[in-house]
Design a protein around this motif. Structure first.
Motif, PDB file in Angstrom:
ATOM      1  N   CYS A 102       8.886   0.932  18.858  1.00 54.65           N
ATOM      2  CA  CYS A 102       7.355   0.181  18.641  1.00 54.65           C
ATOM      3  C   CYS A 102       6.953  -0.014  17.668  1.00 54.65           C
ATOM      4  CB  CYS A 102       6.204   0.763  19.938  1.00 54.65           C
ATOM      5  SG  CYS A 102       5.023   0.284  19.548  1.00 54.65           S
ATOM      6  N   ALA A 143       4.550  -1.929  14.876  1.00 52.88           N
ATOM      7  CA  ALA A 143       3.331  -2.464  14.616  1.00 52.88           C
ATOM      8  C   ALA A 143       2.973  -2.656  12.537  1.00 52.88           C
ATOM      9  CB  ALA A 143       1.987  -1.926  15.220  1.00 52.88           C
ATOM     10  N   GLY A 144       2.456  -2.300  12.313  1.00 49.58           N
ATOM     11  CA  GLY A 144       2.296  -2.582  11.083  1.00 49.58           C
ATOM     12  C   GLY A 144       3.329  -2.827   9.819  1.00 49.58           C
ATOM     13  N   GLY A 145       4.115  -1.525  10.854  1.00 52.10           N
ATOM     14  CA  GLY A 145       5.898  -0.959   9.806  1.00 52.10           C
ATOM     15  C   GLY A 145       4.989  -0.144   8.471  1.00 52.10           C
ATOM     16  N   THR A 146       4.023   0.351   8.320  1.00 49.33           N
ATOM     17  CA  THR A 146       3.295   0.939   7.005  1.00 49.33           C
ATOM     18  C   THR A 146       4.200   2.810   6.976  1.00 49.33           C
ATOM     19  OG1 THR A 146       1.364   1.843   7.675  1.00 49.33           O
ATOM     20  CG2 THR A 146       1.857  -0.412   6.426  1.00 49.33           C
ATOM     21  N   GLU A 147       4.540   3.063   8.234  1.00 48.62           N
ATOM     22  CA  GLU A 147       5.042   4.471   8.349  1.00 48.62           C
ATOM     23  C   GLU A 147       6.171   4.229   8.602  1.00 48.62           C
ATOM     24  OE1 GLU A 147       3.473   6.845   6.869  1.00 48.62           O
ATOM     25  OE2 GLU A 147       1.642   6.895   8.229  1.00 48.62           O
ATOM     26  N   LEU A 148       6.087   3.203  10.041  1.00 46.97           N
ATOM     27  CA  LEU A 148       8.034   3.191  10.674  1.00 46.97           C
ATOM     28  C   LEU A 148       9.193   2.571   9.291  1.00 46.97           C
ATOM     29  CD1 LEU A 148       9.217   3.207  13.142  1.00 46.97           C
ATOM     30  CD2 LEU A 148       8.463   0.921  13.932  1.00 46.97           C
ATOM     31  N   ILE A 182       5.069  -5.201  18.661  1.00 44.98           N
ATOM     32  CA  ILE A 182       3.771  -5.149  19.358  1.00 44.98           C
ATOM     33  C   ILE A 182       2.629  -6.137  19.281  1.00 44.98           C
ATOM     34  CG2 ILE A 182       3.900  -3.568  20.663  1.00 44.98           C
ATOM     35  CD1 ILE A 182       1.725  -2.091  19.391  1.00 44.98           C
ATOM     36  N   HIS A 239      -6.751  -1.262   9.999  1.00 41.94           N
ATOM     37  CA  HIS A 239      -7.473  -0.788   9.514  1.00 41.94           C
ATOM     38  C   HIS A 239      -8.524  -1.892   9.127  1.00 41.94           C
ATOM     39  CE1 HIS A 239      -5.771   3.058  10.123  1.00 41.94           C
ATOM     40  NE2 HIS A 239      -4.604   2.479   9.755  1.00 41.94           N
ATOM     41  N   ALA A 270      -6.325   4.715   3.216  1.00 38.60           N
ATOM     42  CA  ALA A 270      -4.978   4.598   2.074  1.00 38.60           C
ATOM     43  C   ALA A 270      -6.035   3.654   0.642  1.00 38.60           C
ATOM     44  CB  ALA A 270      -4.370   3.990   2.585  1.00 38.60           C
ATOM     45  N   THR A 296      -1.961  -0.318  11.784  1.00 37.56           N
ATOM     46  CA  THR A 296      -3.347  -0.706  12.731  1.00 37.56           C
ATOM     47  C   THR A 296      -3.362   0.962  13.213  1.00 37.56           C
ATOM     48  OG1 THR A 296      -1.687   0.010  13.794  1.00 37.56           O
ATOM     49  CG2 THR A 296      -1.935  -2.591  13.243  1.00 37.56           C
ATOM     50  N   ASN A 301      -1.889   4.352  13.376  1.00 37.24           N
ATOM     51  CA  ASN A 301      -1.880   5.224  12.980  1.00 37.24           C
ATOM     52  C   ASN A 301      -2.215   6.818  13.503  1.00 37.24           C
ATOM     53  OD1 ASN A 301      -4.498   7.362  12.252  1.00 37.24           O
ATOM     54  ND2 ASN A 301      -4.312   6.722   9.902  1.00 37.24           N
ATOM     55  N   ASP A 349      -7.123   9.554   9.202  1.00 34.13           N
ATOM     56  CA  ASP A 349      -8.843   9.956   8.318  1.00 34.13           C
ATOM     57  C   ASP A 349      -9.288   9.272   9.940  1.00 34.13           C
ATOM     58  OD1 ASP A 349      -9.754  10.444   5.765  1.00 34.13           O
ATOM     59  OD2 ASP A 349      -8.090   8.395   5.507  1.00 34.13           O
ATOM     60  N   PRO A 350      -8.875   8.657  11.077  1.00 35.58           N
ATOM     61  CA  PRO A 350      -9.255   7.731  12.302  1.00 35.58           C
ATOM     62  C   PRO A 350      -9.780   8.954  13.261  1.00 35.58           C
ATOM     63  CG  PRO A 350      -8.143   6.252  11.473  1.00 35.58           C
ATOM     64  CD  PRO A 350      -7.927   7.284  10.365  1.00 35.58           C
ATOM     65  N   LEU A 353       0.303   2.311  23.447  1.00 35.30           N
ATOM     66  CA  LEU A 353      -1.125   2.992  22.974  1.00 35.30           C
ATOM     67  C   LEU A 353      -1.635   1.694  23.330  1.00 35.30           C
ATOM     68  CD1 LEU A 353      -3.631   4.167  22.410  1.00 35.30           C
ATOM     69  CD2 LEU A 353      -3.305   4.234  20.509  1.00 35.30           C
TER      70      LEU A 353
HETATM   71  C1  LIG Z   1       0.812   4.829   0.858  1.00 31.61           C
HETATM   72  C2  LIG Z   1       0.016   5.035   2.445  1.00 31.61           C
HETATM   73  C3  LIG Z   1      -1.175   5.439   2.329  1.00 31.61           C
HETATM   74  C4  LIG Z   1      -2.123   6.463   3.312  1.00 31.61           C
HETATM   75  N1  LIG Z   1      -3.868   7.007   2.856  1.00 31.61           N
HETATM   76  C5  LIG Z   1      -3.752   6.702   4.782  1.00 31.61           C
HETATM   77  C6  LIG Z   1      -4.856   7.833   4.786  1.00 31.61           C
HETATM   78  O1  LIG Z   1      -6.179   7.933   3.702  1.00 31.61           O
HETATM   79  N2  LIG Z   1      -5.682   7.379   5.119  1.00 31.61           N
HETATM   80  C7  LIG Z   1      -4.857   7.387   6.548  1.00 31.61           C
HETATM   81  O2  LIG Z   1      -6.023   7.917   7.774  1.00 31.61           O
HETATM   82  N3  LIG Z   1      -4.249   6.827   6.938  1.00 31.61           N
HETATM   83  C8  LIG Z   1      -3.550   7.031   5.629  1.00 31.61           C
HETATM   84  N4  LIG Z   1      -2.013   5.763   5.491  1.00 31.61           N
HETATM   85  C9  LIG Z   1      -1.440   5.808   6.681  1.00 31.61           C
HETATM   86  C10 LIG Z   1      -1.647   4.564   7.028  1.00 31.61           C
HETATM   87  O3  LIG Z   1      -3.300   4.650   7.986  1.00 31.61           O
HETATM   88  C11 LIG Z   1      -0.722   4.288   8.715  1.00 31.61           C
HETATM   89  O4  LIG Z   1       0.360   4.275   8.011  1.00 31.61           O
HETATM   90  C12 LIG Z   1      -0.327   3.278   9.462  1.00 31.61           C
HETATM   91  O5  LIG Z   1      -1.874   2.836  10.610  1.00 31.61           O
HETATM   92  C13 LIG Z   1       0.385   3.354  10.709  1.00 31.61           C
HETATM   93  O6  LIG Z   1       0.041   1.996  11.580  1.00 31.61           O
HETATM   94  P1  LIG Z   1       1.180   1.186  11.743  1.00 31.61           P
HETATM   95  O7  LIG Z   1       0.237  -0.338  12.272  1.00 31.61           O
HETATM   96  O8  LIG Z   1       1.997   1.167  10.620  1.00 31.61           O
HETATM   97  O9  LIG Z   1       2.007   2.364  12.560  1.00 31.61           O
HETATM   98  P2  LIG Z   1       3.591   2.034  11.772  1.00 31.61           P
HETATM   99  O10 LIG Z   1       4.754   1.822  11.228  1.00 31.61           O
HETATM  100  O11 LIG Z   1       4.456   0.665  12.830  1.00 31.61           O
HETATM  101  O12 LIG Z   1       4.153   2.533  13.374  1.00 31.61           O
HETATM  102  C14 LIG Z   1       3.712   4.144  13.333  1.00 31.61           C
HETATM  103  C15 LIG Z   1       4.268   4.513  14.597  1.00 31.61           C
HETATM  104  O13 LIG Z   1       3.952   4.783  15.864  1.00 31.61           O
HETATM  105  C16 LIG Z   1       4.567   4.295  16.681  1.00 31.61           C
HETATM  106  N5  LIG Z   1       3.502   2.983  16.912  1.00 31.61           N
HETATM  107  C17 LIG Z   1       2.982   2.118  16.606  1.00 31.61           C
HETATM  108  N6  LIG Z   1       2.507   1.250  17.394  1.00 31.61           N
HETATM  109  C18 LIG Z   1       1.734   2.034  19.021  1.00 31.61           C
HETATM  110  C19 LIG Z   1       1.522   1.826  20.322  1.00 31.61           C
HETATM  111  N7  LIG Z   1       0.679   0.795  20.204  1.00 31.61           N
HETATM  112  N8  LIG Z   1       1.542   2.559  20.928  1.00 31.61           N
HETATM  113  C20 LIG Z   1       3.091   3.412  20.692  1.00 31.61           C
HETATM  114  N9  LIG Z   1       3.486   3.530  19.733  1.00 31.61           N
HETATM  115  C21 LIG Z   1       3.026   2.532  18.427  1.00 31.61           C
HETATM  116  C22 LIG Z   1       6.257   2.879  16.077  1.00 31.61           C
HETATM  117  O14 LIG Z   1       6.751   3.565  16.865  1.00 31.61           O
HETATM  118  C23 LIG Z   1       6.148   3.835  14.460  1.00 31.61           C
HETATM  119  O15 LIG Z   1       6.993   5.598  15.752  1.00 31.61           O
HETATM  120  C24 LIG Z   1      -1.677   5.597   4.402  1.00 31.61           C
HETATM  121  C25 LIG Z   1      -0.203   4.986   4.380  1.00 31.61           C
HETATM  122  C26 LIG Z   1       0.768   5.148   3.531  1.00 31.61           C
HETATM  123  C27 LIG Z   1       1.867   4.499   3.081  1.00 31.61           C
END
Ligand SMILES: Cc1cc2nc3c(=O)[nH]c(=O)nc-3n(C[C@H](O)[C@H](O)[C@H](O)COP(=O)(O)OP(=O)(O)OC[C@H]3O[C@@H](n4cnc5c(N)ncnc54)[C@H](O)[C@@H]3O)c2cc1C
Length: 288
Positions: free
Chosen positions: A31, A33-38, A55, A79, A103, A112, A116, A125-126, A168
């Motif tokens: 999946c 979403a925002g791709g920040t972790e993926l 998604i 966020h 972040a 997203t 997260n 945090d969330p 989710l």
């Molecule tokens: C530099 C940096 C600093 C950060 N600092 C903080 C911080 O201070 N506090 C904090 O809380 N977070 C922090 N983060 C984390 C950040 O909040 C998350 O990276 C972000 O919210 C992940 O969301 P995304 O949409 O980018 O997820 P993605 O990278 O798109 O996905 C992450 C994972 O979740 C899965 N996924 C995504 N959405 C769904 C869904 N709806 N259903 C099922 N699976 C799903 C994906 O398959 C993947 O495995 C930080 C991240 C970075 C890169």
């Protein structure tokens, strides 16, 4: 920097279609979403997907709505969407405030709430605040919809209880009662928080006594958790509660399996808990 391997992006029109796509691609699909972790995980080969199911394009997954005494947040809300939402600012200011410190603004604009929670990175945090607020997450998959508490969704560091093809879809947060006060405090010196601590206190007389307390801690342990024993200690007059904070913090630390990691040593985190539990209680009661 290691280049990304090739992948294909699929854009489903509905949650059902997204779920089918994920099932069809099995271990080769994930999946997106925002791709920040993926994208970081793909770059470091911690995850290896040839198919990403985007998604964010599914209509309705990024809405924020009020329903009776609950607020529903779509899993694809960023966020930044949550931080800036007039509804969240009015009904759940503690959530807007917490989101404004996640972040940096670039991550908040793409990352997203669903990503997260599902990634279950321990320094979230969330997840900690949502656990204290007794939020419920809704999931949808081939076998139907489920509602889970945050500590049922996140079942370990980087681990969630979603089944294959399950997504989710939204987070339901109860609006606080008039007698409830909430606060979230965090401590951070590096990229991710070293400590997150949320309290929800029931005070029928404007802060003089606390009849019930919820405390959730995160970031300093593998996944966020509450401690019934520590919550029990934070009941009574404000003076009684304040006197018991050091002991309650010790109980929280003992229950939490504190870990040594990049954000600090376990002993240091134990010390932080005492300092930040006192701050959280004061902030909830005084709004300071
Ligand atoms: C530099 C940096 C600093 C950060 N600092 C903080 C911080 O201070 N506090 C904090 O809380 N977070 C922090 N983060 C984390 C950040 O909040 C998350 O990276 C972000 O919210 C992940 O969301 P995304 O949409 O980018 O997820 P993605 O990278 O798109 O996905 C992450 C994972 O979740 C899965 N996924 C995504 N959405 C769904 C869904 N709806 N259903 C099922 N699976 C799903 C994906 O398959 C993947 O495995 C930080 C991240 C970075 C890169």
């Amino acid at each position: 920097m290691t280049p990304l391997n090739r992948f294909e992006i699929h854009q489903p029109a509905t949650i059902t279609e997204a779920s089918r796509m994920l099932l069809e691609h099995g271990e080769e699909g994930g999946c997106y979403a925002g791709g920040t972790e993926l994208l970081l995980a793909l770059r470091h080969r911690a995850l290896q997907y040839q198919h990403l199911v985007d998604i964010k394009v599914i209509p309705g997954l990024n809405s924020i709505q009020a329903a009776n005494d609950w607020i529903d947040i779509g899993a694809a809300c960023t966020h930044r969407d949550i931080e800036r939402s007039p509804l969240i600012r009015e009904k759940l200011p503690v959530v807007a405030e917490m989101e404004s410190h996640v972040a940096n603004v670039r991550v908040r604009a793409s990352g997203t709430i669903g990503g997260n929670l599902c990634f279950a990175e321990p320094h979230s945090d969330p997840a900690t605040l949502l656990l204290a607020l007794e939020a419920v997450v809704r999931t949808e998959g081939e076998s139907g919809a489920r509602e889970l508490r945050v500590d049922e969704l996140i079942n370990g560091a980087y681990s969630n209880s979603l089944e294959p093809g399950e997504l989710l879809t939204s987070i339901h947060i109860p609006v606080l009662l008039p007698v409830q006060r909430a606060a979230y405090v965090k401590y951070q010196i590096r990229e991710r928080p070293a400590l997150g601590l949320a309290v929800v206190l029931d005070t029928p007389d404007g802060g003089a006594t606390i009849s019930q307390a919820r405390i959730a801690i995160g970031c300093l342990c593998p996944f966020p958790r509450r401690s019934a024993a520590a919550e029990e200690m934070l009941r009574g007059s404000r003076e009684e509660v304040e006197a018991l904070i050091p002991q309650a913090a010790e109980v929280l630390a003992d229950d939490a399996e504190l870990i040594d990691d990049n954000e600090g040593a376990a002993d240091y985190k134990r010390h932080l808990l005492g300092v930040f539990l006192r701050r959280a209680v004061a902030r909830a009661l005084d709004g300071a």
